[in-house]
Design an enzyme around this catalytic site. Structure first.
Site, PDB file in Angstrom:
ATOM      1  N   HIS A 261      -6.690  10.103   6.519  1.00  0.00           N
ATOM      2  CA  HIS A 261      -6.992   9.112   5.480  1.00  0.00           C
ATOM      3  C   HIS A 261      -8.353   8.465   5.613  1.00  0.00           C
ATOM      4  O   HIS A 261      -8.638   7.500   4.897  1.00  0.00           O
ATOM      5  CB  HIS A 261      -5.945   7.997   5.480  1.00  0.00           C
ATOM      6  CG  HIS A 261      -4.585   8.426   5.061  1.00  0.00           C
ATOM      7  ND1 HIS A 261      -4.165   8.411   3.750  1.00  0.00           N
ATOM      8  CD2 HIS A 261      -3.541   8.888   5.776  1.00  0.00           C
ATOM      9  CE1 HIS A 261      -2.915   8.833   3.686  1.00  0.00           C
ATOM     10  NE2 HIS A 261      -2.518   9.135   4.910  1.00  0.00           N
TER      11      HIS A 261
ATOM     12  N   LYS B  85      -9.118  -5.676  -3.166  1.00  0.00           N
ATOM     13  CA  LYS B  85      -8.825  -4.673  -2.128  1.00  0.00           C
ATOM     14  C   LYS B  85      -9.161  -5.337  -0.803  1.00  0.00           C
ATOM     15  O   LYS B  85      -9.708  -6.442  -0.780  1.00  0.00           O
ATOM     16  CB  LYS B  85      -9.659  -3.412  -2.333  1.00  0.00           C
ATOM     17  CG  LYS B  85     -11.172  -3.647  -2.532  1.00  0.00           C
ATOM     18  CD  LYS B  85     -11.923  -2.345  -2.815  1.00  0.00           C
ATOM     19  CE  LYS B  85     -11.910  -1.956  -4.268  1.00  0.00           C
ATOM     20  NZ  LYS B  85     -11.543  -0.562  -4.495  1.00  0.00           N
ATOM     21  N   ARG B  86      -8.814  -4.691   0.318  1.00  0.00           N
ATOM     22  CA  ARG B  86      -9.190  -5.270   1.604  1.00  0.00           C
ATOM     23  C   ARG B  86     -10.695  -5.512   1.639  1.00  0.00           C
ATOM     24  O   ARG B  86     -11.475  -4.760   1.055  1.00  0.00           O
ATOM     25  CB  ARG B  86      -8.784  -4.320   2.732  1.00  0.00           C
ATOM     26  CG  ARG B  86      -7.280  -4.288   2.971  1.00  0.00           C
ATOM     27  CD  ARG B  86      -6.766  -5.651   3.377  1.00  0.00           C
ATOM     28  NE  ARG B  86      -7.201  -5.989   4.710  1.00  0.00           N
ATOM     29  CZ  ARG B  86      -6.410  -5.978   5.783  1.00  0.00           C
ATOM     30  NH1 ARG B  86      -5.129  -5.695   5.669  1.00  0.00           N
ATOM     31  NH2 ARG B  86      -6.876  -6.307   6.975  1.00  0.00           N
TER      32      ARG B  86
ATOM     33  N   LYS C 168     -16.559  -1.184   1.639  1.00  0.00           N
ATOM     34  CA  LYS C 168     -16.103  -1.328   0.246  1.00  0.00           C
ATOM     35  C   LYS C 168     -17.087  -2.159  -0.575  1.00  0.00           C
ATOM     36  O   LYS C 168     -17.005  -2.225  -1.797  1.00  0.00           O
ATOM     37  CB  LYS C 168     -14.708  -1.959   0.205  1.00  0.00           C
ATOM     38  CG  LYS C 168     -13.616  -1.074   0.826  1.00  0.00           C
ATOM     39  CD  LYS C 168     -12.261  -1.774   0.789  1.00  0.00           C
ATOM     40  CE  LYS C 168     -11.172  -1.052   1.581  1.00  0.00           C
ATOM     41  NZ  LYS C 168     -10.610   0.109   0.886  1.00  0.00           N
TER      42      LYS C 168
ATOM     43  N   THR D  61      -6.892   4.061  -4.415  1.00  0.00           N
ATOM     44  CA  THR D  61      -5.783   4.302  -5.330  1.00  0.00           C
ATOM     45  C   THR D  61      -5.717   3.208  -6.391  1.00  0.00           C
ATOM     46  O   THR D  61      -5.164   3.430  -7.469  1.00  0.00           O
ATOM     47  CB  THR D  61      -4.443   4.379  -4.570  1.00  0.00           C
ATOM     48  OG1 THR D  61      -4.425   3.350  -3.580  1.00  0.00           O
ATOM     49  CG2 THR D  61      -4.264   5.720  -3.905  1.00  0.00           C
TER      50      THR D  61
ATOM     51  N   LYS E 230      -4.860   2.806 -10.691  1.00  0.00           N
ATOM     52  CA  LYS E 230      -3.988   1.805 -11.317  1.00  0.00           C
ATOM     53  C   LYS E 230      -4.713   1.077 -12.443  1.00  0.00           C
ATOM     54  O   LYS E 230      -4.135   0.837 -13.506  1.00  0.00           O
ATOM     55  CB  LYS E 230      -3.511   0.790 -10.268  1.00  0.00           C
ATOM     56  CG  LYS E 230      -2.616   1.406  -9.203  1.00  0.00           C
ATOM     57  CD  LYS E 230      -2.411   0.495  -7.989  1.00  0.00           C
ATOM     58  CE  LYS E 230      -1.892   1.328  -6.827  1.00  0.00           C
ATOM     59  NZ  LYS E 230      -1.910   0.595  -5.547  1.00  0.00           N
TER      60      LYS E 230
HETATM   61  C1  GL2 Z   1      -7.026   4.709   3.495  1.00  0.00           C
HETATM   62  C2  GL2 Z   1      -8.328   4.901   2.736  1.00  0.00           C
HETATM   63  O1  GL2 Z   1      -9.259   3.973   3.173  1.00  0.00           O
HETATM   64  C3  GL2 Z   1      -8.177   4.869   1.217  1.00  0.00           C
HETATM   65  O2  GL2 Z   1      -9.364   5.287   0.624  1.00  0.00           O
HETATM   66  C4  GL2 Z   1      -7.044   5.782   0.773  1.00  0.00           C
HETATM   67  O3  GL2 Z   1      -6.845   5.670  -0.608  1.00  0.00           O
HETATM   68  C5  GL2 Z   1      -5.771   5.404   1.511  1.00  0.00           C
HETATM   69  C6  GL2 Z   1      -4.617   6.319   1.159  1.00  0.00           C
HETATM   70  O4  GL2 Z   1      -4.934   7.640   1.379  1.00  0.00           O
HETATM   71  O5  GL2 Z   1      -5.989   5.526   2.933  1.00  0.00           O
HETATM   72  N1  GL2 Z   1      -7.236   5.041   4.878  1.00  0.00           N
HETATM   73  C7  GL2 Z   1      -6.915   4.029   5.704  1.00  0.00           C
HETATM   74  O6  GL2 Z   1      -6.968   4.032   6.931  1.00  0.00           O
HETATM   75  N2  GL2 Z   1      -6.512   2.984   4.958  1.00  0.00           N
HETATM   76  C8  GL2 Z   1      -6.551   3.309   3.638  1.00  0.00           C
HETATM   77  O7  GL2 Z   1      -6.216   2.575   2.735  1.00  0.00           O
HETATM   78  N3  GL2 Z   1      -6.080   1.787   5.489  1.00  0.00           N
END
Ligand code: GL2
Length: 841
Positions: free
Chosen positions: A374, A567-568, A573, A678, A682
């Site tokens: 991820h 988002k976080r 970001k 994601t 949405k």
């Molecule tokens: C993440 C990615 O940062 C994000 O871009 C992705 O959409 C999600 C789900 O695949 O995974 N990887 C990660 O470590 N986090 C995410 O949200 N916390």
């Protein structure tokens, strides 16, 4: 123990089996029964909390009945199952989702109304289940919804944290963290006090040869912690299938406390042991995209993995099949590297406990696991120190060394003499101390590795996992672009839009096959349709404006352009790019004549998101946003032209209010850093446009909806490395507009500039790793294009309709079908509608 009821008595059971309610009257009966008996209250003592509790219990009863039937059906069918191992499940609220998925929200609404309650108020009583940080955890939740909705026999396995992600409060512009104790009342879980697994830690390994000369390893000593299962039913949409999410909770092995210590007067330390064991599942680590290598985190990982595998293996052994059939019956998906120990644990079970030889066991293991990566961020790639491993899991470390030895031998055979290659791909990093590289272990122990969007999957093949593509060949690596469940993110969050779409596409079928949305294309220029479409967006903005007023006290104009980034908070970001852009806009407005101001589209810049408690820079960004808001929002020169809002404690239930209300949302990560994202999906699905970089899933969203319907800007991933190099070794001059923004910050316009020195300094003096300055001009220009485009509402609305019509690809149902076909090799277990509802199987 044989616990099934003998044949002759089963008729009585069948006769009295629970029948899930379907009518309003039966629902009300259940609610009243729960209020009066389960909760021991009455109509003279029933507030909204009690009504929520009773309504939830009524639905829980219903779900568990279907859950039982689903489990029986899947056991009888004896087909392959999927186990999705995730340290995070960001579920949000359950009641609204349960009501919609079983198709009884209207029944509940009328029933509750007859009993004296408004359904919205009841839904709002629920505390979010927030066992996740962000996208990764929410993806796992969307996947559970899709797997159940598509009738896949699938379980999620996770940890039952006592404290989920912290609650964020903003005090004087700063983030303050408050613990999220969510279990006070949780009607959605079933404690399974009969399902308890012993999990071992520490101790040592004794090796010897048995009578026939076989090497045997015994892991002994150390301490035992008990894992108790808590089950959460996962209802599919418009199907009786109700899957399971099993969460493990930790307890000391000695029960309440150690009686020996207690009797010998050492009361405190007997309680302390208990506390220490309970600590394992106490708290979710609040870091997103960051690995901190804490021992307790490794303990969490092993505790969860060991309990889950014990459970999976126990279920398999009941089938009395040969071990070689294990991968035909079971697919285990590793959600990131967090559960990678499962690979080692299964190998250990097979060789140490079940007596298989290494190769036979290893074939089973690698055919069972799939690994999803991820992130490519180096700071997020998990590594564990060898000494820490040695102490906590001595036998596992030995097995890892053996896995590595066999792996490196195979590499040596394929690339003779390439010592650099061996050093690069070794599962053990030869550092001080040595480290176990979990991603490498996950790759070696799985049959498929996937990224989560096309760009991301390409990047892992050409950068961090390049050597492994050479070693294993390209077919082991694949892509499954992320998706979202349209049930929660359209039907539940935006009921009016869902209803409008249903009215034009022949019912709710689009929620099961999101490509049906395509039929909306023909309404893109339909006057009446566009009017309704726009009215719904406006109503959603009014709803958010009310929420903003009630939580921040700031009045925002719902006719203004709502520009949202939630988002976080993370430097990659780039919320800092956004807030610098806002300051630039503020400067521009201040310099305008009243005539010029009249021509500008009013804008509300909305931010939300949590910073990891130890992430100082992220907290500084939050502070800056709040301080800018405090100045701008009360500047009479500005008025409605610009408002800056920071929404406290962004979470799933708030996302359901925020997402439908965007005109534009920001997905502006430095190219090549956001694996997928994601929330971008949405927002578009809810009729908002995107301003974004060519990163993650933005690229595929553009391909699907058309480049006229998205505002892309900024440098490309392929140029990022060169730019960073020039920053560090060439000349680095900042964008002149950004310099003006920094000058204003430095003039203490937003409070003591010293507080923001590290933030501006990271860009001015420390290499601008995230390319804020490089992308600034392009960002500002593109925001101007957004302003212009928004003035033409007719075209804007058409763009949003066309976008929604083309979003079918991003359903998590499509992703789950891809996983099932390419990675898991599992089939759904079809079930006739209504067949579970009290009928015989
Ligand atoms: C993440 C990615 O940062 C994000 O871009 C992705 O959409 C999600 C789900 O695949 O995974 N990887 C990660 O470590 N986090 C995410 O949200 N916390």
């Amino acid at each position: 123990v044989e616990a099934s009821i003998p044949e002759p008595q089963r008729d009585a059971w069948k006769k009295f089996q629970a029948k899930p309610f379907v009518s309003k009257d039966d629902f009300e009966k259940e609610v009243v029964r729960h209020v009066e008996t389960t909760l021991a209250r009455s109509m003279f003592n029933c507030d909204e909390t009690a009504a929520y509790a009773a309504a939830s219990l009524a639905f829980r009863d219903r779900l568990i009945t279907e859950w039982n039937r689903t489990q029986q059906r899947q056991t009888f069918a004896d087909t392959k199952r999927v186990y999705y191992l995730s340290l995070e499940f960001l579920m949000g609220r359950a009641l609204d989702n349960a009501m919609l998925n079983v198709g009884l929200k209207n029944v509940a609404k009328e029933g509750l109304s007859e009993l004296g309650f408004r359904i919205e108020d009841i839904i709002n009583q629920e505390h979010d289940a927030a066992l996740g940080n962000g996208g990764l955890g929410r993806l796992a939740a969307c996947f559970l919804d899709s797997m159940a909705s598509l009738n896949f026999p699938a379980w999620g396995y996770g940890l039952r944290y006592k404290y989920g992600i912290f609650k964020q409060e903003i005090v004087d512009g700063y983030q303050v963290e408050v613990p999220d104790y969510w279990l006070d009342f949780n009607p959605w879980e079933f404690p399974r006090h009969d399902i308890v697994v012993d999990v071992q830690f520490y101790g040592g390994v004794r090796k010897y040869q048995d009578e026939v000369g076989k090497n045997v390893a015994v892991w002994e000593g150390g301490e035992i912690v008990k894992a108790t299962a808590y089950d959460v039913p996962i209802p599919g949409f418009d199907t009786p299938t109700t899957n399971n999410m099993r969460l493990w909770s930790s307890k000391a092995a000695s029960g309440e406390f150690d009686f020996q210590k207690f009797n010998s007067g050492d009361y405190e330390s007997s309680v302390a042991d208990q506390q220490r064991a309970e600590t394992i599942s106490a708290v979710l680590y609040p870091n997103d995209n960051l690995d901190r290598g804490k021992e307790l985190r490794l303990k969490q990982q092993y505790f969860w993995v060991a309990a889950s595998l014990y459970d999976i293996v126990r279920r398999f052994k009941k089938s009395k099949r040969a071990w070689s059939e294990f991968p035909d019956q079971i697919a285990i998906q590793l959600n990131d590297t967090h559960p990678t120990l499962a690979i080692v644990e299964l190998q250990r079970i097979l060789i140490d406990m079940e007596g298989l030889d290494w190769d036979e066991a290893w074939t089973i293991v690698t055919n069972t696991f799939g690994y999803t990566n991820h992130t490519v961020l180096p700071e997020a790639l998990e590594k564990w120190s060898v000494p820490l491993f040695q102490n906590l899991l001595p036998r596992h470390l030995q097995i890892i060394y053996d896995i590595n030895m066999f792996f490196l031998q195979s590499v040596e055979r394929k690339f003779p003499g390439d010592r650099d290659m061996l050093a690069r791909v070794s599962i053990i990093e030869e550092s001080q101390p040595k480290m176990v590289r979990m991603a490498f272990l996950a790759i070696v122990g799985s049959h498929k590795v996937n990224g989560v969007a096309e760009l991301h999957s390409d990047l892992i093949k050409t950068t961090i996992f390049k050597d492994f593509v050479k070693i294993f060949g390209p077919d082991k690596f694949t892509n499954v672009t992320n998706g979202i469940t349209p049930r929660r993110w359209l039907h539940q969050a935006n009921p009016r839009l869902s209803e409008l779409i249903a009215s034009k596409t022949g019912g709710l079928g689009f929620l099961k096959d999101l490509n049906v949305l395509n039929e909306l294309e023909k309404f893109a220029d339909d006057k009446a349709f566009k009017k309704e479409w726009a009215e719904i967006k406006y109503a959603n903005k009014v709803r958010l404006a009310k929420y903003i007023k009630s939580t921040t006290g700031v009045t925002v104009n719902p006719a203004a352009l709502f520009d949202i980034q939630v988002k976080r908070i993370h430097e990659y970001k780039r919320q800092q790019l956004n807030i610098f852009g806002v300051i630039h806009r503020y400067l521009t407005i201040k310099a305008m004549t009243p005539e010029q101001r009249k021509k500008l589209a009013p804008r509300v810049s909305i931010f939300g998101g949590k910073a990891a408690p130890g992430y100082w820079m992220a907290k500084t960004i939050i502070h800056l946003i709040n301080n800018v808001g405090a100045v701008v929002n009360k500047d009479p020169d500005v008025g409605d032209l610009l408002k800056v809002i920071f929404l406290e404690d962004y979470n799933v239930s708030k996302a359901e209010i925020i997402t439908p209300a965007s005109d534009v949302s920001e997905h502006i990560s430095t190219a090549g850093t956001e694996a997928s994202g994601t929330s971008n999906m949405k927002f578009v699905l809810n009729g908002g446009l995107i301003i974004g970089t060519c990163d993650g899933a933005n690229i595929e969203i553009t391909r699907e909806i058309g480049e006229n319907n998205i505002f892309l800007f900024g440098n490309l991933a392929e140029d990022v490395e060169d730019l960073r190099h020039t920053h560090n070794y060439g000349s680095h001059t900042l964008d002149p507009d950004l310099v003006k923004v920094f000058d204003l910050i430095k003039s203490n316009a937003f409070g003591d500039a010293g507080a923001f020195g590290a933030l501006t300094g990271s860009i001015e003096d420390h290499g601008d790793y995230y390319l804020v300055s490089d992308d600034f001009h392009s960002y500002i220009q593109t925001q101007t294009l957004v302003d212009e485009a928004y003035k033409n509402q007719e075209e804007w609305i058409t763009k949003t309709i066309l976008s929604v019509a083309r979003m079918g690809f991003f359903s998590s149902d499509r992703c789950i079908n891809e996983y099932a076909e390419m990675i898991w090799n599992v089939e759904p277990l079809p079930v006739e509608k209504g067949s579970g509802l009290g009928k015989e199987e």
